[in-house]
Enzyme design. Sequence first.
Site, PDB file in Angstrom:
ATOM      1  N   GLU A  50      45.656  47.542  43.885  1.00 48.09           N
ATOM      2  CA  GLU A  50      44.209  47.341  44.059  1.00 48.09           C
ATOM      3  C   GLU A  50      43.871  45.969  44.647  1.00 48.09           C
ATOM      4  OE1 GLU A  50      45.659  48.521  41.325  1.00 48.09           O
ATOM      5  OE2 GLU A  50      44.667  50.393  40.739  1.00 48.09           O
ATOM      6  N   PHE A  96      41.261  53.836  25.942  1.00 47.73           N
ATOM      7  CA  PHE A  96      42.397  53.726  26.858  1.00 47.73           C
ATOM      8  C   PHE A  96      41.923  53.232  28.222  1.00 47.73           C
ATOM      9  CE2 PHE A  96      45.082  55.723  30.169  1.00 47.73           C
ATOM     10  CZ  PHE A  96      46.233  54.985  29.931  1.00 47.73           C
ATOM     11  N   GLN A  97      42.612  52.260  28.736  1.00 45.32           N
ATOM     12  CA  GLN A  97      42.291  51.642  30.034  1.00 45.32           C
ATOM     13  C   GLN A  97      40.862  51.123  30.074  1.00 45.32           C
ATOM     14  OE1 GLN A  97      43.610  54.310  33.253  1.00 45.32           O
ATOM     15  NE2 GLN A  97      45.542  53.191  33.304  1.00 45.32           N
ATOM     16  N   LYS A 124      32.444  56.988  33.297  1.00 42.23           N
ATOM     17  CA  LYS A 124      32.932  58.301  33.697  1.00 42.23           C
ATOM     18  C   LYS A 124      31.919  59.402  33.390  1.00 42.23           C
ATOM     19  CE  LYS A 124      37.158  61.040  33.572  1.00 42.23           C
ATOM     20  NZ  LYS A 124      38.497  61.170  32.966  1.00 42.23           N
ATOM     21  N   MET A 164      54.432  24.381  51.373  1.00 40.58           N
ATOM     22  CA  MET A 164      53.375  23.402  51.112  1.00 40.58           C
ATOM     23  C   MET A 164      53.606  22.705  49.781  1.00 40.58           C
ATOM     24  SD  MET A 164      50.667  22.139  52.497  1.00 40.58           S
ATOM     25  CE  MET A 164      49.590  23.180  53.489  1.00 40.58           C
TER      26      MET A 164
END
Lengths: 564, 185
Positions: free
Chosen positions: A48, A110-111, A160, A473
């Site tokens: 993502e 969950f999640q 949802k 760097m």
Amino acid sequence: MTGADIVLEALEREGVRVIFGYPGGANLPIYKELPKHPRLRHILVRHEQGAAHMADGYARASGRAGVVFATSGPGALNTITGLATAFMDSVPLVAITGQVASTVVGRDAFQESDVVGCSMPVTKHNYLITDVHDIPRVIKEAFHIATTGRPGPVLIDVCKDAQQADWPDPVWPQAIQLPGYRPAFTPDLSQLERAADALSRAERPVILAGHGVILSGGEEELIALAEKSATPTGTTLLGIGAFPVRHPLSLHMTGFMGTGWNLKAVQDADLLMCVGMRVDDRVTAKLADWAPRAETFIHVDIDRSEMGKNRRPHMEVVADAKTALGKMLPHIRPPEPERRRPWLTQIDRWREEHPLRYVHSNGHLQPQDVMIEMYRRCADEAIVVADVGQNQIWAALWWNFAKPGLFINSGGAGTMGFAFPAAIGAKVARPEKDVWCVAGEGGFVMTAQELSVAVKHQLDVKIVLLNNFSLGMVRQFQDDFYGGVRSEVDLHDMPDFVKLAEAYGLPGRLVTSADEIGPAMDFAQQTPGPVLIDFRIDEEANVYPIVPLGLGLNDFRELPDDYA
Amino acid sequence: MTTPEIARAQRLRVLTAVVEDHPGVLSRVSGMIRRRGFNIHGLSVGPTGVPGRSRMTLTVDAGHAEVDQVEKQLDRLIEVLEIEDLTETPRINRELALVKLAVDEGSRSRALTEIDRLGGRVLDEDREQLIVELSGEFERVEIALEALRSFRIVDLARSGPVAISKSRDRGPARAPGTQAGGGAG
């Protein structure tokens, strides 16, 4: 219609053409409806964060908002770095994340993560939708907020159950009602006239231009104003592309890794006008020592909160850069050539005394040689996307366009791993453009899984890997500012990048010497689709000039004479 | 007598904001204050006369430059409808403190006299303690609290500051739909 359908319909109504996303449990209803919306092209990413950077590159290259889909919990959290990157650089994004059902929000389902809470500091605004009836209004507001005023990312967390709820005849709002949001400022005309008058009267004026000039499409106005007032003009790292670097008045890049002649000019200017930029610490180095001779500091920015945040201006113009520069132009009185000559002559002298220098005869492949050859092939046209670190500064300093162009990089957040997914997004947005991605091997492997996306969609991104087998760097900072202790910067245990490319299904080439640069780039340009070139550059190559941490711009250091 | 608390109360700058009464708006405001490192002394929130609009009062212990940034950064928040620095404008400010004072036979009458002198009100009392209400301008409350410290303060609850300008303008707290404030985002 279900809430999921309404989400997709609302996106179509906003003119969205491309979505970068990843499905999961909490956005399954949206993905179920997606095939019914063939006008929405969905690009399935591999992580993502990649989706957020692709949407970012898409937005910077097209000027339209980039759109991201992710599921709840880890999916949404993976976008946070990408949102922060877009937020720091004022890039319009709309991220639509799935959230667990509103009936279980707050119960550690969950999640479940508090994505609105997590994204609050890195978005311009965000929303939690628990009711299907809010979807049309919120999506309309989100695009308005993301794309107007100072652009930025907006996140919409959609529960949802709201995605699944039915609303047979959704009402699409015509007007936006955001009484606390007034993005369009009409610049104060008297301030503009005062600023133009001061610029006309200055002896040693300097203009610095930032990302705001590009975001507002004000490049032509900037050139016109600089020419009419005969004002030397530089850019910030994010402003690269706003002003032609081969223009006689160009000061090129400012800041703590800017060009010597730019820094000298900023430090000596009696008038400094900053346009569409934040005046951050990388621009000023030690703030108390910045532009000490500037009797007049003019700050032009669309965001009122930038006025006086770091340095208090004598004159402030709150407006978008294009409008402000365009309205100032008629009030500029061109200086007599005689009057401006000493200042321009002085700057020419600094340009000769402090040129960009590098060693290219020590037997190793020099990154600057690679950049020079790449830019020759860009022919003032290509989009170049750079990652973060030495590769970014080399790509910035050797950018050489004779007209405005697009140089994309993560300037504010400094997000390693940005370049490659952002280059994919840029290519999706502008398929007619050549797109080059410049990255170090350290940053590249942070998002290299997106190679699959470039291969799947045969996106013509040419990857210029500046491989020095170290975090260059950081290594340079350790060498110069941390007592030479090289701590955890060695990256010799990297994959064989040619094989890695081939494993993903794109061709790769290895280049170890200067005479192979041209043929490898010929190959890349002649091969359709993505190509990776692993340039094994001088492992000791450094970025110069550089201002040591904590010092002022006058203290910039250049390539040491005994450097080999 | 000027303690550091009283001195601070005297130089506090007062900002008042009208915000949309959405879930999370307090989190947005407090998050902005923390993130930017602003030195906020007090923050209070309550409803206005208009449904869906709340008023926040912030007191900031800082110079003008920082207050200017607080105001501008809060103005950027989309749910902040209006924000105003009331420090230099005619205004009324108030704070309420509830003080639990431990007393005994020796100190009780002295405490009651002192409370009376300070304009406090005793709301509840028994043999061992008094619960006292102090209200007034911030400085007055600080001065009164300072005076009561010569007794034993067992517990203290303060409302935080509230303020309103004396202007006759009808702000967004009274007239829904009026556009005010706003920011570049």
